[in-house]
Enzyme design. Structure first.
Site, PDB file in Angstrom:
ATOM      1  N   LYS A   1      41.385  37.328  30.936  1.00  0.00           N
ATOM      2  CA  LYS A   1      42.045  38.330  31.771  1.00  0.00           C
ATOM      3  C   LYS A   1      43.542  38.158  31.673  1.00  0.00           C
ATOM      4  O   LYS A   1      44.040  37.029  31.610  1.00  0.00           O
ATOM      5  CB  LYS A   1      41.602  38.216  33.230  1.00  0.00           C
TER       6      LYS A   1
ATOM      7  N   GLU B   1      44.264  45.668  42.130  1.00  0.00           N
ATOM      8  CA  GLU B   1      44.542  44.819  43.295  1.00  0.00           C
ATOM      9  C   GLU B   1      45.552  45.470  44.224  1.00  0.00           C
ATOM     10  O   GLU B   1      46.607  45.936  43.785  1.00  0.00           O
ATOM     11  CB  GLU B   1      45.054  43.441  42.864  1.00  0.00           C
TER      12      GLU B   1
END
Length: 286
Positions: free
Chosen positions: A134, A203
């Site tokens: 990631k 997020e």
């Protein structure tokens, strides 16, 4: 017609709670998106905790640079190193049998460009055994994503609030508010999708915007503080289990007060030692 090997075929059952003799892969993640299945993801930083989550059926575990805050005692994720990520990622891989383990690329491990990103990601794949990596950033990280994917390394992207940019953000503000910011976040998500990312973390994004992004992409979105409409949800396990001291983000739901339970166990042990009741005969060799 080409036949897929067992390692290539999507799992027959749902991602969460499914069983099988092989690990979850990015093909399984894509298949879940196609059938509209939601799935959970948790962070993990050691073999023992990872084994618990693996046995619980959690299909994806992220060895996040959040280890800096909740495992290594740093004030942010910024100081986390490749050595630390590699060491802990290898532990999580060893502690699991089924979960797809994703290793975070820490700050400074990919910002120089695609070649540095490939070097860092290759280390995580070869030394730690992760199934994917990631990295943070949308348009600014698209070239890194493209090179990694072309080299055979699956990439989960991360847009919206990117904690490695805490110094630039001046904290951890919600992202994507306002028309211009919303359009930029949508462009970021599409950029990493077009570069080959198999999923993207959203997020601290307004729920309505996260829903729009999710509808606009053919890869799954993983929400953390991004509302109910994302394809998957992730939490830092120490937040989820109530280990984190003090204030936690608004998006965290604590499913256990593990900090109190561990503290109580430690106090009970100490009192037994001080009072002379431990070790008892049952714990003693002759």
């Amino acid at each position: 017609m080409t036949q897929l090997s067992p390692a290539q075929k999507p799992v027959d059952k749902s991602l969460y709670g499914g069983t099988g003799s092989r690990r979850v892969t990015v093909r399984d993640i894509a298949a879940a998106k196609e059938r509209g299945e939601k799935w959970p993801m948790l962070t993990a930083y050691d073999a023992m905790t990872a084994s618990v989550f693996d046995e619980a059926g959690i299909p994806v575990l992220l060895v996040g640079d959040s280890m800096g805050n909740c495992h290594l005692g740093y004030e942010s994720t910024v100081p986390v190193t490749m050595d630390e990520i590699t060491l802990l990622s290898a532990a999580v891989v060893r502690g699991t049998k089924r979960a797809l383990v994703i290793g975070d690329l820490p700050f400074g491990a990919y910002q120089e460009g695609p070649v540095q990103a490939l070097r860092s990601a290759t280390r995580l794949v070869k030394e730690a055994g992760v199934g994917a990596v990631k990295l943070e950033g949308g348009e600014r990280s698209a070239e890194q994503v493209e090179l990694l994917v072309s080299a055979g390394i699956p990439v989960m992207a991360h847009v919206g609030l990117t904690p490695q940019s805490v110094n630039a953000f001046g904290g951890y503000p919600v992202q994507g508010r306002g028309e211009e910011a919303a359009q930029q976040l949508l462009r970021d998500a599409k950029a990493v999708q077009d570069a080959g990312a198999f999923a993207v973390v959203l997020e601290a994004v307004p729920a309505e915007l996260a829903a729009e992004v999710t509808r606009s992409l053919y890869i799954p979105t993983v929400g953390i503080g991004a509302g109910l409409d994302c394809d998957a949800q992730v939490l830092v396990w120490t937040d989820m289990a109530g280990m984190t001291a003090g204030r936690v983000p608004k998006f965290v739901k604590q499913y256990l007060d593990l900090r109190a339970l561990l503290g109580g166990a430690a106090k009970a042990f100490a009192e037994d030692v001080v009072g002379g009741s431990f070790p008892a005969e049952a714990h003693t060799f002759h």
